[in-house]
Design a protein around this motif. Structure first.
Motif, PDB file in Angstrom:
ATOM      1  N   ASN A  45      32.613  -1.534 -12.726  1.00 61.80           N
ATOM      2  CA  ASN A  45      33.086  -2.650 -11.909  1.00 61.80           C
ATOM      3  C   ASN A  45      34.253  -2.137 -11.056  1.00 61.80           C
ATOM      4  O   ASN A  45      35.249  -1.642 -11.581  1.00 61.80           O
ATOM      5  CB  ASN A  45      33.551  -3.800 -12.805  1.00 61.80           C
ATOM      6  CG  ASN A  45      33.756  -5.086 -12.023  1.00 61.80           C
ATOM      7  OD1 ASN A  45      32.801  -5.746 -11.667  1.00 61.80           O
ATOM      8  ND2 ASN A  45      35.023  -5.429 -11.773  1.00 61.80           N
ATOM      9  N   TYR A  70      35.890  -9.029 -16.693  1.00 61.73           N
ATOM     10  CA  TYR A  70      35.499 -10.435 -16.701  1.00 61.73           C
ATOM     11  C   TYR A  70      34.251 -10.667 -15.841  1.00 61.73           C
ATOM     12  O   TYR A  70      33.493 -11.620 -16.068  1.00 61.73           O
ATOM     13  CB  TYR A  70      36.640 -11.305 -16.165  1.00 61.73           C
ATOM     14  CG  TYR A  70      37.873 -11.329 -17.044  1.00 61.73           C
ATOM     15  CD1 TYR A  70      37.783 -11.081 -18.421  1.00 61.73           C
ATOM     16  CD2 TYR A  70      39.132 -11.624 -16.514  1.00 61.73           C
ATOM     17  CE1 TYR A  70      38.912 -11.113 -19.221  1.00 61.73           C
ATOM     18  CE2 TYR A  70      40.264 -11.664 -17.314  1.00 61.73           C
ATOM     19  CZ  TYR A  70      40.152 -11.400 -18.670  1.00 61.73           C
ATOM     20  OH  TYR A  70      41.263 -11.437 -19.471  1.00 61.73           O
ATOM     21  N   CYS A  71      34.028  -9.803 -14.854  1.00 68.81           N
ATOM     22  CA  CYS A  71      32.882  -9.977 -13.957  1.00 68.81           C
ATOM     23  C   CYS A  71      31.555  -9.888 -14.699  1.00 68.81           C
ATOM     24  O   CYS A  71      30.551 -10.485 -14.278  1.00 68.81           O
ATOM     25  CB  CYS A  71      32.918  -8.931 -12.847  1.00 68.81           C
ATOM     26  SG  CYS A  71      34.381  -9.077 -11.777  1.00 68.81           S
ATOM     27  N   VAL A  74      30.192 -13.185 -15.550  1.00 71.00           N
ATOM     28  CA  VAL A  74      29.619 -13.940 -14.431  1.00 71.00           C
ATOM     29  C   VAL A  74      28.170 -13.526 -14.173  1.00 71.00           C
ATOM     30  O   VAL A  74      27.303 -14.360 -13.867  1.00 71.00           O
ATOM     31  CB  VAL A  74      30.465 -13.744 -13.162  1.00 71.00           C
ATOM     32  CG1 VAL A  74      29.887 -14.531 -11.993  1.00 71.00           C
ATOM     33  CG2 VAL A  74      31.907 -14.123 -13.425  1.00 71.00           C
ATOM     34  N   PHE A 107      40.871 -18.053 -15.146  1.00 70.21           N
ATOM     35  CA  PHE A 107      39.919 -17.173 -14.421  1.00 70.21           C
ATOM     36  C   PHE A 107      38.711 -17.997 -13.953  1.00 70.21           C
ATOM     37  O   PHE A 107      38.155 -18.816 -14.699  1.00 70.21           O
ATOM     38  CB  PHE A 107      39.440 -16.041 -15.336  1.00 70.21           C
ATOM     39  CG  PHE A 107      38.342 -15.209 -14.731  1.00 70.21           C
ATOM     40  CD1 PHE A 107      38.629 -14.178 -13.847  1.00 70.21           C
ATOM     41  CD2 PHE A 107      37.007 -15.476 -15.022  1.00 70.21           C
ATOM     42  CE1 PHE A 107      37.620 -13.418 -13.287  1.00 70.21           C
ATOM     43  CE2 PHE A 107      35.999 -14.706 -14.467  1.00 70.21           C
ATOM     44  CZ  PHE A 107      36.300 -13.670 -13.591  1.00 70.21           C
ATOM     45  N   GLY A 109      35.072 -17.019 -11.778  1.00 70.18           N
ATOM     46  CA  GLY A 109      34.247 -15.978 -11.131  1.00 70.18           C
ATOM     47  C   GLY A 109      32.984 -16.569 -10.521  1.00 70.18           C
ATOM     48  O   GLY A 109      32.270 -17.333 -11.180  1.00 70.18           O
ATOM     49  N   THR A 122      31.112  -9.987  -7.412  1.00 74.05           N
ATOM     50  CA  THR A 122      31.713 -11.302  -7.653  1.00 74.05           C
ATOM     51  C   THR A 122      32.926 -11.529  -6.756  1.00 74.05           C
ATOM     52  O   THR A 122      33.566 -10.571  -6.297  1.00 74.05           O
ATOM     53  CB  THR A 122      32.188 -11.411  -9.119  1.00 74.05           C
ATOM     54  OG1 THR A 122      33.086 -10.343  -9.400  1.00 74.05           O
ATOM     55  CG2 THR A 122      31.034 -11.387 -10.088  1.00 74.05           C
ATOM     56  N   CYS A 124      36.439 -13.525  -7.359  1.00 71.01           N
ATOM     57  CA  CYS A 124      37.159 -14.079  -8.514  1.00 71.01           C
ATOM     58  C   CYS A 124      38.585 -14.519  -8.125  1.00 71.01           C
ATOM     59  O   CYS A 124      39.167 -13.959  -7.178  1.00 71.01           O
ATOM     60  CB  CYS A 124      37.251 -13.046  -9.636  1.00 71.01           C
ATOM     61  SG  CYS A 124      35.629 -12.408 -10.162  1.00 71.01           S
TER      62      CYS A 124
END
Length: 546
Positions: A45, A70-71, A74, A107, A109, A122, A124
């Motif tokens: 990422n 965190y992506c 999503v 957060f 996304g 993404t 975000c």
């Protein structure tokens, strides 16, 4: 983050510039602390662009393992929007290393999807826990994600087109280089052939000239045979050189086909007549039957047509040990009233094909011979094939009953006009009675000619039948007699006819190369050599008949 600059006429240079512009726009709309665009390949990422208002949480260019970002949350569920109020309390994010580094955060996304359904990355946002995102802000994020997806698709399409263009240019350069190389090689080959032809032709002409000087009246039969063998071999080699130069000219695309008025019948007859001596020396019959009108003039290339037919005739004569070579011609009228299709057929017996393998493959059937294989085995036929193609025609080869081979040549010719003086002569011959006494041969060329002129032809190979017709009251206007009549007493037969029919004009047909005594010729009104030319027969009949 500074305002994005560098766009020209409303277009983005690349995805990075588009991402920077979107982040810049969002930073002016949303009051959130951090906005970033990330891209991923399923393994890593990467932060494509980032904006931090107060606290610096995300840095442009940072790369993390995809599953540790965190992506990944999503994109793992077919690209759905993810909202996390407290990352330290969320069941998945609280144990992630990135949460340890960033602390407890809010957060959101939004996936960036391509038209194909493939995820690109993404968009975000992050802030402190308790941040409230309004519905219109969420719609703005989703719209920007869709927009960036379109930009990604557009750039991908442009890159593909640029690659195709680059490949096309490279291919064009490669083809140009190959073309120049081929032209250079062809020029070298042509120059080499010209040089070889010149160097071989000079001594060869000297050899052929010396063979004439070597012939003397007191030469023995064996010596004469040796001289003839030298001359024949030299002529074959000279013909080969000519064919090589013709083939090279055709192959290089330098042959020019001219469209000029010409006499089709005379062109075919003159070409066939060149081989009358060869037919006589080999004791084979040469037949000619042209279902054409001598008065017609066509538009085309007379010389190229003669060359085309000549090479086929030469192959037929070489392939025939005994039997006959027949040449026929017809016109097939097309829908276009100004154009006809000339159908030339050259049929021969004896050894069909010089290539033993091809001969074996076609001996069992009477089907079409592979024209490419046959023509590929003979340089003269290859020249004829090239000429036929240049003249918008074709050549086909068929086997007939395993004992005969037939070349079929079809060419498109434009009609020019009919010669009025010849047409008037043909009109005058209508209804005239003809006694045709000839040995039955492979082709009834003379009889078909006179019947086409609407003459009343009585043909026989038996003198008894001719006498019987006269006794029954048949009174011919002219008699056409073949010197090859089976009884072998042709002159006596002619004298009997003249005694029975007063003032009967007689036309004698003699084989090519035959010499007659002077007193014998006095019994005839005209002497024509076989194969008979239309013009000569027409002129003889016109001058004899009232």
């Amino acid at each position: 983050m500074e305002t994005v600059e560098g766009r020209h006429q409303g277009f983005y240079k690349n995805i990075e510039e588009a991402a920077a512009h979107i982040v810049d726009v969002l930073s002016g709309i949303l009051g959130v602390n951090t906005i970033f665009v990330a891209t991923n390949d399923g393994v890593t990422n990467v932060i494509l662009e980032a904006f931090n208002r107060k606290e610096k949480l995300v840095v442009k260019g940072t790369a993390l393992p995809f599953m540790e970002s965190y992506c990944s949350l999503v994109l793992k569920d077919n690209g759905s929007v993810v909202t996390i109020q407290n990352t330290c309390e969320h069941s998945v994010t609280r144990s992630m290393d990135v949460t340890t580094g960033l602390g407890n955060r809010f957060f959101v996304g939004v996936p960036i999807m391509r038209r194909s359904g493939e995820a690109f990355g993404t968009i975000c946002i992050m802030d402190d826990p308790g941040y409230v995102i309004h519905e219109k802000d969420m719609k703005t994020l989703e719209a920007m994600a869709v927009f960036l997806g379109y930009v990604v698709d557009l750039e991908s399409t442009l890159r593909a087109q640029e690659q195709k263009l680059s490949d096309s240019e490279q291919l064009q350069e490669k083809l140009q280089a190959e073309k120049e190389r081929a032209e250079s090689e062809a020029l070298t080959k042509t120059q080499m052939l010209k040089l070889m032809s010149h160097e071989i032709r000079n001594p060869l002409n000297g050899i052929l000239g010396l063979t004439d000087l070597m012939r003397t009246p007191d030469m023995s039969e064996e010596q004469a045979e040796y001289v003839n063998m030298i001359e024949t071999s030299g002529n074959i080699l000279l013909s080969l050189l000519n064919n090589m130069m013709n083939f090279n000219t055709n192959d290089a695309g330098k042959t020019v086909i001219h469209d000029d008025p010409f006499d089709l019948v005379s062109t075919i007859e003159n070409t066939v007549y060149l081989y009358a001596g060869t037919a006589t020396s080999k004791n084979i019959e040469l037949g000619l039957n042209l279902n054409l009108n001598v008065s017609q003039v066509f538009i085309g290339d007379e010389i190229k047509l003669g060359q085309l037919l000549g090479h086929v005739m030469q192959y037929a004569m070489d392939s025939t040990r005994e039997g006959a070579v027949l040449v026929t011609a017809d016109l097939d009228e097309e829908a276009n009233e100004d154009t006809d299709v000339l159908l030339l057929r050259v049929r021969y017996t004896g050894q069909m094909i010089s290539d033993n393998r091809l001969r074996a493959s076609t001996a069992k059937t009477a089907e079409t011979v592979s024209t490419e294989k046959l023509i590929g085995s003979n340089l003269g036929l290859a020249v004829s094939q090239n000429l036929a193609i240049l003249m918008h025609g074709r050549i086909q080869v068929n086997t007939l009953d395993g004992m005969m081979t037939e070349f079929q040549i079809s060419l498109h010719l434009r009609r020019y006009w009919d010669l009025p003086q010849v047409t008037s002569v043909q009109q005058r011959l209508k209804g005239k009675k003809v006694l045709l006494a000839k040995d039955p041969d492979i082709l009834q060329g003379v009889s078909s000619l006179m019947r086409r002129w609407e003459m009343d032809v009585h043909m026989t190979s038996d003198s008894t039948a001719a006498y019987q017709w006269l006794k029954e009251g048949f009174k011919p206007d002219v008699a056409v007699v073949d010197m090859g009549l089976r009884e072998g007493i042709t002159v006596d037969f002619v004298m009997d006819l003249k005694r029975q029919v007063e003032a009967l004009p007689v036309i004698m047909l003699v084989p090519y190369g035959m010499h007659m005594d002077l007193h014998e010729t006095q019994a005839f009104d005209a002497v024509l050599t076989k194969p008979v030319r239309q013009t000569e027969l027409l002129n003889a009949l016109s001058s004899i008949l009232p």
